[in-house]
Design an enzyme around this catalytic site. Structure first.
Site, PDB file in Angstrom:
ATOM      1  N   TRP A 189       0.932  -1.292   0.045  1.00 58.16           N
ATOM      2  CA  TRP A 189      -0.226   0.001   0.029  1.00 58.16           C
ATOM      3  C   TRP A 189       0.469   1.054   0.136  1.00 58.16           C
ATOM      4  O   TRP A 189       0.308   2.458   0.549  1.00 58.16           O
ATOM      5  CB  TRP A 189      -0.660  -0.134   1.038  1.00 58.16           C
ATOM      6  CG  TRP A 189      -1.546  -1.576   0.889  1.00 58.16           C
ATOM      7  CD1 TRP A 189      -2.154  -2.572   2.519  1.00 58.16           C
ATOM      8  CD2 TRP A 189      -2.771  -1.659  -0.126  1.00 58.16           C
ATOM      9  NE1 TRP A 189      -2.105  -3.461   1.711  1.00 58.16           N
ATOM     10  CE2 TRP A 189      -2.742  -2.906   0.429  1.00 58.16           C
ATOM     11  CE3 TRP A 189      -3.536  -0.661  -0.171  1.00 58.16           C
ATOM     12  CZ2 TRP A 189      -4.049  -3.082  -0.023  1.00 58.16           C
ATOM     13  CZ3 TRP A 189      -4.877  -1.813  -0.816  1.00 58.16           C
ATOM     14  CH2 TRP A 189      -5.190  -3.090  -0.767  1.00 58.16           C
ATOM     15  N   LYS A 190       2.495   0.744   0.322  1.00 57.75           N
ATOM     16  CA  LYS A 190       3.512   2.498  -0.358  1.00 57.75           C
ATOM     17  C   LYS A 190       2.885   2.682  -1.722  1.00 57.75           C
ATOM     18  O   LYS A 190       2.937   2.943  -2.631  1.00 57.75           O
ATOM     19  CB  LYS A 190       4.356   1.939   0.601  1.00 57.75           C
ATOM     20  CG  LYS A 190       3.993   1.590   2.335  1.00 57.75           C
ATOM     21  CD  LYS A 190       3.073   2.025   2.670  1.00 57.75           C
ATOM     22  CE  LYS A 190       3.235   1.997   4.931  1.00 57.75           C
ATOM     23  NZ  LYS A 190       2.547   1.041   4.816  1.00 57.75           N
ATOM     24  N   HIS A 191       3.902   4.241  -1.889  1.00 55.71           N
ATOM     25  CA  HIS A 191       4.324   4.865  -2.662  1.00 55.71           C
ATOM     26  C   HIS A 191       5.126   3.815  -4.176  1.00 55.71           C
ATOM     27  O   HIS A 191       4.068   3.607  -5.484  1.00 55.71           O
ATOM     28  CB  HIS A 191       5.210   6.170  -2.302  1.00 55.71           C
ATOM     29  CG  HIS A 191       4.261   7.543  -1.734  1.00 55.71           C
ATOM     30  ND1 HIS A 191       4.586   7.462  -0.191  1.00 55.71           N
ATOM     31  CD2 HIS A 191       3.904   8.410  -1.881  1.00 55.71           C
ATOM     32  CE1 HIS A 191       3.638   8.157   0.365  1.00 55.71           C
ATOM     33  NE2 HIS A 191       3.296   8.915  -0.941  1.00 55.71           N
TER      34      HIS A 191
END
Length: 386
Positions: A189-191
């Site tokens: 779910w991170k960049h």
């Protein structure tokens, strides 16, 4: 038809593509998937260290693992205290308990949910060993003040940058470089992502040595099969590292795109003249787009936005971590060590944010001006209804 908001669980919301497929093919055809003998993880470390201007980057299996390495670097004795925020993922706090240290929760700035340095200062005591600050949602925390506090009291400052890739601090440095250790996450779910994975950054050679040893079972590879200290297997695989390297090349574009549409939304909401507290854009990396309603009503607005097809939710957490049920339960087996007699203190600002005043809108590099328009129209319609 409701406009679709791309999310990070689907191809339309990620930047995964041919480059990552080629990276995986390269590693698989090499026959070496383990980073001890491979080249991808070491290359990723060099590239991230260069990007951040850090002397050392240590790749590991997850962002939580990177935070565990940072606590190992701080070297608390059993029962020592680490001050942190109650508005964060449990991955921030679990490594503190894993090292038999005690999390002490400081209250936050009601405008953005980041640690309040004055609240931190009031909690520093004889057993305090470190401060662990989170750059919540990608907004830069007040790490200059926290570093001053840490230096004045001989503490280690740890920056959790899981949500803050390329977050900029005053003076142009990146979040993760103001403390003694900074940590990054490559979770889904991170960049940018390789599914799971993390890195720990530091300029301190001794801290880097401790972290690298702990991530590899305390194994001093230069000394043969000799284990120098306690450690776990937190090694990143070559497959993870290869995907992460392909993603790293796309990171500036990801953050730049998020910043462009976030700036549009701020301008449009400001033009509405609402009583919302808008996030400060300076340095923000926009993992999520947070809004604060000082008078309350965040759950109602979040429900209204969600009903309009906008990925919004109130509070971010069910409860701030100082109110989590785990503090009344055993830690290891039937033992509550190191938490005998422990009761987290109230954090009124954090508790009000989670219960009533904070909402977040998922943010993504594939959003367009049309997505911004839909959000603004929904906020305006809710305002008119109210």
């Amino acid at each position: 038809m409701t406009l679709h908001f791309p999310n990070m669980a689907e191809p339309a919301g990620r930047t995964l593509g041919d480059e990552e497929v080629a990276a995986l093919d390269r590693v698989i055809r090499s026959g070496m998937l383990n980073s001890v003998w491979g080249t991808e993880a070491r290359a990723l470390e060099r590239e991230v260290a260069e990007l951040y201007g850090s002397r050392h980057a240590i790749a590991c299996a997850s962002g939580t693992a990177a935070l565990h390495l940072s606590v190992v670097a701080a070297a608390p004795d059993p029962g020592d205290e680490i001050i942190t925020t109650p508005i964060t993922d449990f991955g921030t706090v679990a490594p503190i308990l894993a090292q038999n240290a005690v999390p002490v929760f400081a209250d936050v700035d009601p405008a953005d949910g980041n640690l309040d340095p004055d609240a931190v200062a009031a909690l520093i005591g004889p057993r305090t060993r470190a401060i662990m600050v989170v750059h919540l949602f990608g907004a830069p925390a007040r790490v200059g003040e926290l570093r001053d506090l840490a230096d004045r009291h001989g503490l280690t400052l740890i920056e959790d940058c899981a949500q803050a890739w390329l977050t900029e601090l005053p003076g142009g440095r990146y979040a993760g470089t103001a403390g003694h250790v900074g940590t990054l996450s490559l979770q889904q779910w991170k960049h940018i992502t390789c599914g799971d994975g993390g890195l720990a950054l530091t300029d301190d050679g001794e801290l880097a040595r401790r972290m690298r040893l702990f991530a590899d079972k305390g194994w001093d590879r230069a000394a043969g099969r000799s284990h120098e200290s306690l450690g776990l297997n937190y090694r990143m695989t070559e497959l993870q590292a290869a995907v992460a390297r392909a993603q790293l090349a796309k990171l500036p574009g990801v953050v730049g795109a998020r910043r462009r549409t976030a700036a549009e939304l701020i301008a449009a909401l400001r033009a509405l003249g609402t009583d919302l507290v808008l996030p400060r854009p300076d340095g923000h990396a926009w993992w999520l787009f947070p809004l604060v309603l000082p008078g309350g009503g965040a759950p109602e607005l979040a429900a209204w936005l969600s009903a309009a097809g906008i990925p919004a939710r109130a509070g971010y957490l069910k409860e701030p971590l100082n109110r989590a049920p785990l503090w009344d339960r055993p830690v290891y087996g039937s033992s509550r060590y190191p938490l005998e007699g422990y009761r987290p203190a109230p954090c009124p600002e954090a508790e009000r944010l989670v219960a009533a005043t904070l909402l977040t809108v998922d943010w993504n590099e594939h959003y367009t001006s049309e997505h911004v328009k839909v959000i603004v129209e929904a906020v305006a319609s809710h305002r008119a209804r109210s």
